[in-house]
Design a protein around this motif. Structure first.
Motif, PDB file in Angstrom:
ATOM      1  N   ARG A   1       0.786  -1.211   0.153  1.00  0.00           N
ATOM      2  CA  ARG A   1       0.095   0.026  -0.127  1.00  0.00           C
ATOM      3  C   ARG A   1       0.758   1.268  -0.045  1.00  0.00           C
ATOM      4  NH1 ARG A   1      -1.867   3.406   3.843  1.00  0.00           N
ATOM      5  NH2 ARG A   1      -3.821   4.573   3.720  1.00  0.00           N
TER       6      ARG A   1
ATOM      7  N   TYR B   1       2.267   1.816  -3.396  1.00  0.00           N
ATOM      8  CA  TYR B   1       0.994   2.196  -4.204  1.00  0.00           C
ATOM      9  C   TYR B   1       0.836   3.628  -4.119  1.00  0.00           C
ATOM     10  CZ  TYR B   1      -3.528   2.555  -6.292  1.00  0.00           C
ATOM     11  OH  TYR B   1      -4.550   2.678  -7.341  1.00  0.00           O
TER      12      TYR B   1
ATOM     13  N   ARG C   1      -0.893   4.154 -11.640  1.00  0.00           N
ATOM     14  CA  ARG C   1      -1.798   3.457 -11.087  1.00  0.00           C
ATOM     15  C   ARG C   1      -2.813   2.912 -12.195  1.00  0.00           C
ATOM     16  NH1 ARG C   1      -3.702   6.938  -5.851  1.00  0.00           N
ATOM     17  NH2 ARG C   1      -1.721   7.103  -4.807  1.00  0.00           N
TER      18      ARG C   1
ATOM     19  N   LEU D   1       6.643  -2.788  -8.160  1.00  0.00           N
ATOM     20  CA  LEU D   1       5.299  -3.569  -8.367  1.00  0.00           C
ATOM     21  C   LEU D   1       5.465  -4.110  -9.566  1.00  0.00           C
ATOM     22  CD1 LEU D   1       3.151  -0.616  -6.860  1.00  0.00           C
ATOM     23  CD2 LEU D   1       3.749  -2.546  -5.877  1.00  0.00           C
TER      24      LEU D   1
ATOM     25  N   VAL E   1      -3.647  -5.665  -5.408  1.00  0.00           N
ATOM     26  CA  VAL E   1      -4.552  -4.634  -6.492  1.00  0.00           C
ATOM     27  C   VAL E   1      -6.090  -5.284  -6.341  1.00  0.00           C
ATOM     28  CG1 VAL E   1      -4.868  -3.778  -8.733  1.00  0.00           C
ATOM     29  CG2 VAL E   1      -2.747  -4.054  -7.752  1.00  0.00           C
TER      30      VAL E   1
END
Length: 450
Positions: free
Chosen positions: A364, A367, A375, A415, A435
């Motif tokens: 998280r 992200y 994103r 990621l 995700v």
């Protein structure tokens, strides 16, 4: 050669005479530049130059630092300063015995070597020893360790994606060389430290023995003193969770005798002339070894379950570490039964949490640092079938507004991973599960990701 000094005002009386004597001492020392003197005196060149200007009497601390930088007798100059200032000398009833230290200590911002006698009345601080607890149970990384062992004066940047064990790797190396760093070890977690750069530099200087009255006024000057310490002393500095170059640029210095280690998810390509050591997930053999070492009494025979657990964890050291600690806490439950419950990646991601450490929380945090385009690409890749590779960079960037820099952003955040082929990438199962399970269901509830 510096600029010629201005003449001292002949009508300045005792203060001007005192300044003239300071200049004479400096001349006898070979006229070192004030910049060179500042490296050992730990005062800025302008402060040292003002001390010999004759405009006003410098403080006793500045005077003694000036004298020490020129190799003078500090006790003689202490008496001179007391005479000029009109301060009566202290009269202790019984002179205390000098204290002899057998280990290196830090005295008034300067290093005292073994066997030196410390003059009475000085504040003595031990060298800073700020490193957190040394990690145990590290496996593999022989190639990366060999990169660290090569002698060089450049700072080291240890980078890599979330959960690959950057902090543990850096701490393990820092503890290996800590014994050589007799002037101390400095440590800061910039992910949790205050955003004020000045407070960090000030704290480091205080830890190295500088008193508040010795600290230069400006942040740039303070950082310069700290760089001088890193260059000249056997001092180790470890900075963790560095987000960007700005956080550390002022502190970057050649470490001829010490070491500087920076840990970041980002490779910090904006920093020149550093040694970069990039970590990735473990090879499968090392992942299995990590599991069997931690659960030796439970997996002596069945390596199939260990291999399956390593696969489920994506060979990610953090995920494996959390898993084996939770498994060790349940010795009554067969390993195969627990693994059977974790085949669903979403359930596995929920399970990979222990205390205040969580794989999903770290994903998280990675992200949240992404831009909007990154994103969007991550959401698109997560919707593809689990067995489908993410693709090549030219395929991923074929549709506007996605560009090469967006792929690089996802890769730098850990990621999106290279899959071994030139320009080809893959999305790890745990990232996909994060995700799908957390991000997409919350897309319309901005509270969590706002």
């Amino acid at each position: 050669m510096g600029r010629p000094e201005k003449p001292i005002n002949a009508s300045g009386g005792a203060v001007a005479a005192f300044a003239s004597e300071l200049r004479r001492l400096r001349a006898l020392a070979g006229n070192p530049t004030y910049r060179d003197m500042a490296r050992s005196a730990l005062y800025s060149p302008s402060v040292l130059s003002s001390a010999a200007s004759g405009h006003r009497l410098p403080t006793l601390q500045v005077t003694l630092a000036f004298v020490a930088a020129c190799g003078g007798d500090q006790e003689v100059w202490r008496r001179r300063w007391l005479e000029v200032s009109g301060t009566p000398p202290p009269q202790p009833p019984t002179p205390p015995r000098p204290r002899d230290f057998t280990s290196r200590t830090v005295l008034a911002g300067r290093t005292v070597l073994p066997g030196r006698t410390v003059m009475p009345g000085r504040t003595v601080l031990p060298p800073p020893a700020q490193l957190p607890l040394r990690p145990r149970g590290l496996v593999g990384r022989s190639r990366e360790r060999s990169l660290l062992s090569r002698p060089a004066a450049a700072p080291i940047v240890i980078c890599g994606p979330v959960g690959v064990g950057k902090s543990a790797f850096a701490l393990d190396y820092a503890h290996q060389i800590a014994g050589e760093m007799v002037d101390g070890q400095l440590y800061a977690d910039l992910g949790s430290a205050p955003s004020d750069d000045r407070s960090l530099v000030t704290c480091f200087l205080r830890a190295c023995g500088m008193r508040d009255e010795q600290l230069p006024a400006g942040l740039g000057q303070q950082a310069g003193v700290l760089r001088s310490m890193l260059a000249e002393r056997k001092l180790l500095m470890l900075l963790e969770n560095v987000r960007d170059e700005r956080q550390v640029r002022l502190l970057m210095a050649e470490t001829r005798r010490g070491a500087m280690i920076v840990v970041s998810r980002n490779p910090l390509l904006g920093l020149r002339d550093v040694r970069r050591v990039r970590l990735d997930v473990l090879p499968r053999d090392d992942s299995v070894t990590m599991i069997t070492d931690a659960l030796a009494d439970r997996v002596t025979a069945d390596l199939v379950d260990c291999d399956r657990l390593a696969e489920l964890c994506g060979d990610l050291p953090l995920a494996i570490d959390i898993a084996v600690r939770k498994l060790a806490a349940r010795p009554d439950v067969p390993l195969a039964r627990i693994i059977g419950r974790l085949t669903d990646r979403g359930a596995l991601l929920d399970w990979l949490r222990i205390g205040d450490v969580s794989v999903s929380d770290l994903l998280r945090s990675a992200y949240l640092q992404l831009g909007g385009a990154a994103r969007t690409l991550l959401h698109e890749l997560a919707h593809r079938s689990p067995g489908e590779p993410a693709g090549r960079a030219d395929d991923l960037t074929s549709t506007a507004p996605i560009g090469d820099e967006v792929v690089d952003e996802l890769a730098a955040a850990g990621l999106l991973r290279h899959d071994g082929r030139a320009g080809a990438y893959r999305l790890d199962p745990l990232v996909r599960a994060f995700v799908v399970r957390y991000v997409i269901p919350m897309m319309n509830q901005r509270s969590i990701f706002s």
